[in-house]
Structures are given as C-alpha cells and as structure tokens.
Design a protein around this motif. Structure first.
Motif, short mmCIF file in Angstrom:
data_model
loop_
_atom_site.label_atom_id
_atom_site.label_comp_id
_atom_site.label_asym_id
_atom_site.label_seq_id
_atom_site.Cartn_x
_atom_site.Cartn_y
_atom_site.Cartn_z
N GLY A 175 -0.93 7.73 -5.10
CA GLY A 175 0.49 7.50 -5.20
C GLY A 175 1.19 6.92 -4.01
N GLU A 176 0.52 6.99 -2.77
CA GLU A 176 1.17 6.66 -1.64
C GLU A 176 1.31 5.09 -1.20
OE1 GLU A 176 2.75 8.53 1.04
OE2 GLU A 176 2.32 10.29 -0.25
N PRO A 177 2.45 4.59 -1.05
CA PRO A 177 2.57 3.03 -0.86
C PRO A 177 1.73 2.32 0.24
CG PRO A 177 4.78 4.26 -0.97
CD PRO A 177 3.59 5.26 -0.85
N ARG A 178 1.41 3.39 1.48
CA ARG A 178 0.74 2.86 2.21
C ARG A 178 -0.95 2.87 2.08
NH1 ARG A 178 2.92 5.10 7.94
NH2 ARG A 178 5.18 4.38 7.95
N ASN A 179 -1.37 3.55 0.89
CA ASN A 179 -2.71 3.28 0.52
C ASN A 179 -3.29 1.95 0.62
OD1 ASN A 179 -2.99 6.17 0.53
ND2 ASN A 179 -2.76 6.28 -1.78
N SER A 180 -2.36 1.08 0.24
CA SER A 180 -2.98 -0.18 -0.02
C SER A 180 -2.95 -1.07 1.23
CB SER A 180 -2.01 -1.13 -1.27
OG SER A 180 -0.66 -1.01 -0.94
N THR A 181 -2.42 -0.58 2.26
CA THR A 181 -2.32 -1.16 3.37
C THR A 181 -3.05 -0.70 4.83
OG1 THR A 181 -0.38 -0.25 4.29
CG2 THR A 181 0.06 -2.36 3.07
N ASP A 182 -3.53 0.56 4.40
CA ASP A 182 -4.16 1.33 5.52
C ASP A 182 -5.60 1.01 5.48
OD1 ASP A 182 -5.69 3.33 6.90
OD2 ASP A 182 -4.22 4.71 6.62
N THR A 183 -6.38 0.46 6.57
CA THR A 183 -7.59 -0.22 6.52
C THR A 183 -8.53 0.81 6.43
OG1 THR A 183 -7.62 -0.11 9.01
CG2 THR A 183 -6.93 -2.53 7.65
N ILE A 184 -8.35 1.96 6.75
CA ILE A 184 -9.41 3.06 6.51
C ILE A 184 -9.29 3.91 5.26
CG2 ILE A 184 -10.10 5.14 7.74
CD1 ILE A 184 -8.70 4.23 10.23
N TYR A 185 -8.31 3.66 4.46
CA TYR A 185 -8.20 4.48 3.21
C TYR A 185 -9.44 3.97 2.44
CZ TYR A 185 -6.69 4.77 -1.47
OH TYR A 185 -6.67 5.06 -2.82
N ASP A 186 -9.79 4.95 1.83
CA ASP A 186 -10.98 5.04 0.67
C ASP A 186 -10.68 5.60 -0.59
OD1 ASP A 186 -13.37 5.24 -0.66
OD2 ASP A 186 -14.52 5.06 1.06
N PRO A 187 -10.38 4.94 -1.81
CA PRO A 187 -9.94 5.60 -2.97
C PRO A 187 -10.92 6.82 -3.46
CG PRO A 187 -11.00 3.43 -3.55
CD PRO A 187 -10.78 3.63 -1.87
N ARG A 188 -12.32 6.68 -3.08
CA ARG A 188 -13.23 7.77 -3.45
C ARG A 188 -12.59 9.02 -2.62
NH1 ARG A 188 -18.39 4.87 -1.90
NH2 ARG A 188 -17.07 4.43 0.10
N LEU A 189 -12.00 9.07 -1.85
CA LEU A 189 -11.62 10.36 -1.06
C LEU A 189 -10.12 10.86 -1.63
CD1 LEU A 189 -12.91 9.20 2.56
CD2 LEU A 189 -13.91 11.03 0.94
N LEU A 190 -9.75 10.20 -2.69
CA LEU A 190 -8.29 10.80 -3.23
C LEU A 190 -8.58 12.07 -3.66
CD1 LEU A 190 -7.25 7.68 -5.20
CD2 LEU A 190 -5.93 8.84 -3.11
N MET A 191 -7.62 12.95 -3.34
CA MET A 191 -7.45 14.36 -3.61
C MET A 191 -6.72 14.25 -4.97
SD MET A 191 -6.66 16.51 -0.35
CE MET A 191 -4.98 15.62 0.14
N ASN A 192 -7.01 15.43 -5.76
CA ASN A 192 -6.17 15.57 -6.90
C ASN A 192 -4.71 16.23 -6.45
OD1 ASN A 192 -7.78 14.34 -8.72
ND2 ASN A 192 -8.69 16.51 -9.18
N VAL A 193 -3.61 15.80 -6.85
CA VAL A 193 -2.33 16.40 -6.19
C VAL A 193 -1.28 16.58 -7.42
CG1 VAL A 193 -0.54 16.30 -4.50
CG2 VAL A 193 -2.80 15.47 -4.00
#
Length: 278
Positions: A175-193
């Motif tokens: 749910g972080e807005p910057r997830n979609s713009t961070d070039t390093i972000y990988d959705p497979r590394l999302l924690m359950n929060v």
C-alpha cells in the motif's frame, strides 16, 4: 552468491525486474494494510518445493554501487530489538529450505532507516543481527522505517544458513504510494502488515536455496538434522567470548567480533557476524 537468486538467472528464466514492475503497475497493488501476500508456510501442505526468496539487487540504481546499498555496516550487535522513536513494528517469520524444512541457526542481519528516513552510519542504531531458533523462527522488534528521496519504505536484511551463501535482500510494505515508482521494489518481497494497537505487525517467510531433508510436519517441529561434530580446536560451545578473543577451529584462527556465549550451530565458520578469520 546464490546463483538461483541472481538477476541474471531470473532474466534467463524470463523474469526481470522490469517485467515485474510492469505487472505490478497493471495489477492493482494492495492499498490497505491487511491485504496479505502469501506466506511460504501456507504452501507446506501441498508438498511442492518452495520457490527461493528473490535476490534483490541495487545494480540498476546509479547511486547505489553495492547490492546491499550504500548504508550497510558490518559487525552489528547481536540483538532482536532495535529501539528508537517511531511507530512500533513487530516483525516475525520463518526461514525455510526448498523442501519446506525450517532452518535453525540462520543468521539474519537487519538494518534500516529511522523514522525520519536517516541511517546511523556512525553507530548501530536500527542495526542488529540474530539467529533463527530450533523451529526456524525469528522475531524483530523495531519501528516502521521512514522515507528518504528516491526510495519506498523498506527494511534491509542479509540471511545466511550455516555454511551457505548469503542472501542480501530488502523487504517492502504493502500500500505504499512509492512502490510503483521505486526501481528496486519487487512485489515478491512484500511483507504482510496489519495494524496492532498503536503499532504494526509484519510477517514474512524467507526461503533459502537449501535443499533440506524433506518437509517437516509443521513450523513448530524441531528440524531433524543433528548438530555437526566440531573438527577440533579451542572453540567450545557454552563459552562466553568477549570481543577480541581468539580461537582455533578446523585448523584456522578466528577473532571474536561481538561478545556472546557460544552454542552449537554458531561455530566460527558459520557466523561471520561473530567471528572473523585471521
């Protein structure tokens, strides 16, 4: 470095960060805390081999020349609690091998920004390492890290099973807005929060590229592997070592980096955060 987790290996299999980012942008991202990604423990009932936790590289960010980022600092204290002002975060999980076997005595070295997005590069604030227990479980008590320019919210970690390569990766918040713009972000590394009173609770299961001896009945069951017999030397389980102390083990000499009481599984070659070969 674990070749199964390298960006080159992922590209060979047709899975690249750009592909993942495109998929993440097309698919709806979880916008609410509590919409959870799957945990590795949930796949145990299928009996199928687990997929290794992705290797997270900073290689395509020109300001970050090393895979762990510019703020890693070795020799962090042995501690499961990182204290400081901010929103409390309790982070728990397990470390599994590919066959769903929980792995004991795995080193997890965490570091992160404080609530204002700053890293302590002089001391060890919000830096610390720990080891999984006999059930492969770990608990980190910390805060929700702050944001700094160019990155989404994240926590760094190095994970190393005894006598195995180090997995260096980063964990992200849904749910972080910057997830979609961070070039390093990988959705497979999302924690359950999820929200928990005035703080938050997070979970994530690491899967290391360790074959293991087959699935165990549940995460609460102790691994069946027996401790290895020390190959000789002055190192001894149960001894309280101080920083600077030297021991021999397997024909090599090691210097203690962090004060600790030795135990089986923490032999000098297995825990580079505690012992430095000299």
């Amino acid at each position: 470095m674990d070749t199964e987790n390298t960006p080159a290996e992922q590209e060979r299999k047709g899975i690249t960060r750009k592909t993942l980012l495109k998929a993440a942008l097309v698919a709806p991202l979880p916008l609410l805390v509590g919409q959870f990604p799957a945990l590795a423990r949930e796949a145990r009932a299928t009996g199928e081999p687990l997929t290794p936790t992705p290797y997270c590289s900073d290689h395509d960010d020109p300001t970050v020349p090393q895979i762990e980022g510019p703020y890693f600092k070795p020799n962090s204290p042995l501690r499961p609690t990182l204290t400081g002002p901010g929103v409390p975060l309790t982070f728990t999980g397990y470390v599994f091998g590919l066959s769903c076997q929980p792995l004991a005595n795995v080193l997890l070295d965490f570091w992160q920004a404080d609530t204002n997005g700053a890293y302590d590069n002089v001391g060890f604030t919000f830096r610390g390492h720990q080891f999984t227990n006999a059930q492969g479980a770990f608990t980190l008590t910390t805060i929700v890290p702050g944001l700094y320019p160019g990155r989404t919210r994240h926590i760094h970690v190095k994970v190393q099973a005894p006598n195995r390569p180090i997995l260096t990766t980063q964990l992200y918040f849904p749910g972080e807005p910057r997830n979609s713009t961070d070039t390093i972000y990988d959705p497979r590394l999302l924690m359950n929060v999820r929200n928990a009173g005035a703080g938050k609770e997070a979970t994530f299961d690491f899967v290391l590229n360790v074959p293991g001896g087959g699935p165990s009945p549940s995460p609460s069951a102790s691994p069946t592997a027996s401790p290895s017999t020390p190959p000789g030397g002055t190192w001894s389980a149960g001894t309280a070592y101080q920083a600077g102390a030297t021991v021999t083990y397997g024909g090599a000499t090691y210097r203690c980096l962090q004060a600790h009481t030795a135990q089986v599984g923490w032999e000098p070659p297995n825990v580079p955060a505690l012992w430095q070969r000299i």
